[in-house]
Design an enzyme around this catalytic site. Structure first.
Site, short mmCIF file in Angstrom:
data_model
loop_
_atom_site.label_atom_id
_atom_site.label_comp_id
_atom_site.label_asym_id
_atom_site.label_seq_id
_atom_site.Cartn_x
_atom_site.Cartn_y
_atom_site.Cartn_z
N CYS A 45 161.89 -66.30 -20.77
CA CYS A 45 161.44 -67.68 -20.51
C CYS A 45 160.18 -67.69 -19.63
O CYS A 45 159.26 -68.49 -19.85
CB CYS A 45 162.54 -68.49 -19.83
SG CYS A 45 164.05 -68.60 -20.78
C1 BEZ Z 1 165.39 -64.70 -20.94
O1 BEZ Z 1 164.67 -65.68 -20.85
O2 BEZ Z 1 164.99 -63.59 -20.66
C2 BEZ Z 1 166.79 -64.83 -21.41
C3 BEZ Z 1 167.50 -65.98 -21.16
C4 BEZ Z 1 168.81 -66.07 -21.58
C5 BEZ Z 1 169.38 -65.03 -22.29
C6 BEZ Z 1 168.64 -63.89 -22.59
C7 BEZ Z 1 167.34 -63.79 -22.14
#
Ligand code: BEZ
Length: 211
Positions: A45
């Protein structure tokens, strides 16, 4: 019921990093991209929000407003914005909805309980100035999106809206387009002064009309 293409995008009022957003008023007469991410302070994210900030001039050029969302509280969004700037070299320059009460997530069906029952998946909605949903894509949490592809789709949607052309497989800006099948030849003769190649009665190819 789940949202479908052509539906009116549900209106809402929700808190954001840029103050309360009244969604339809906020869109105004522009296009909009509403996208959710699973959680603040997560790696994928963080990269996505940095990239969207870097691409903001590209969205502006296309008359498109961008807005992000997760079910995290406003205080977390504001704190995380510092990390995004520090790690991605781009200051957050568009609003992030703080949807802690899941008002918007539920309206747009962004929580898919069999994937995760509390966090939003990576949903993307492109909404036209008429407030109708033009595109829906859903990615899993573990896959960062390709926002160049989102820009490519916006270019295609805007060509269809403005010039009545569709775009063929793997189309990129500058490539030839396809005259929509609903347009009779007599109308196409006038609408496309650069001409078109009639490969089949239903396959009429013309240079990208806005170049
Ligand atoms: C991420 O943004 O890295 C992420 C968020 C939730 C689950 C897996 C990855």
């Amino acid at each position: 019921m789940a949202l479908r293409l052509g539906d009116t995008a549900p209106d809402f009022t929700q808190e954001s990093t840029e103050g309360p957003i009244h969604f339809h008023d906020w869109i105004g007469n522009k296009w909009a991209v509403l996208f959710s991410h699973p959680k603040d302070f997560t790696p994928v994210c963080t990269t996505e929000l940095g990239e969207v900030s870097k691409l903001k001039p590209q969205f502006d050029k296309r008359n498109v407003k961008v807005i992000g969302l997760s079910v995290d509280p406003l205080a977390d969004h504001k704190k995380w914005a510092g990390d995004i700037e520090e790690t991605q070299g781009a200051k957050l320059n568009f609003p992030l909805l703080a949807d802690a009460d899941r008002k918007v997530s539920d309206l747009y069906d962004m929580i898919h309980p069999n994937a995760n029952d509390t966090l939003t998946v990576r949903s993307v909605f492109i909404i036209g100035p008429d407030k109708k949903v033009k595109l829906i894509i859903t990615y899993p949490a573990s896959t960062g999106r390709n926002f160049d592809e989102i820009l490519r789709v916006i270019d295609s949607l805007q060509l269809t809206a403005n010039y009545k052309v569709a775009t063929p497989v793997n189309w990129q800006h500058g490539d030839d387009c396809i005259i929509v099948p609903s347009m009779p030849d007599a109308e196409a003769d006038k609408a496309f002064p650069k001409g078109y190649k009639k490969v089949k009665p239903y396959l009429r190819i013309t240079p990208q009309p806005n170049l």
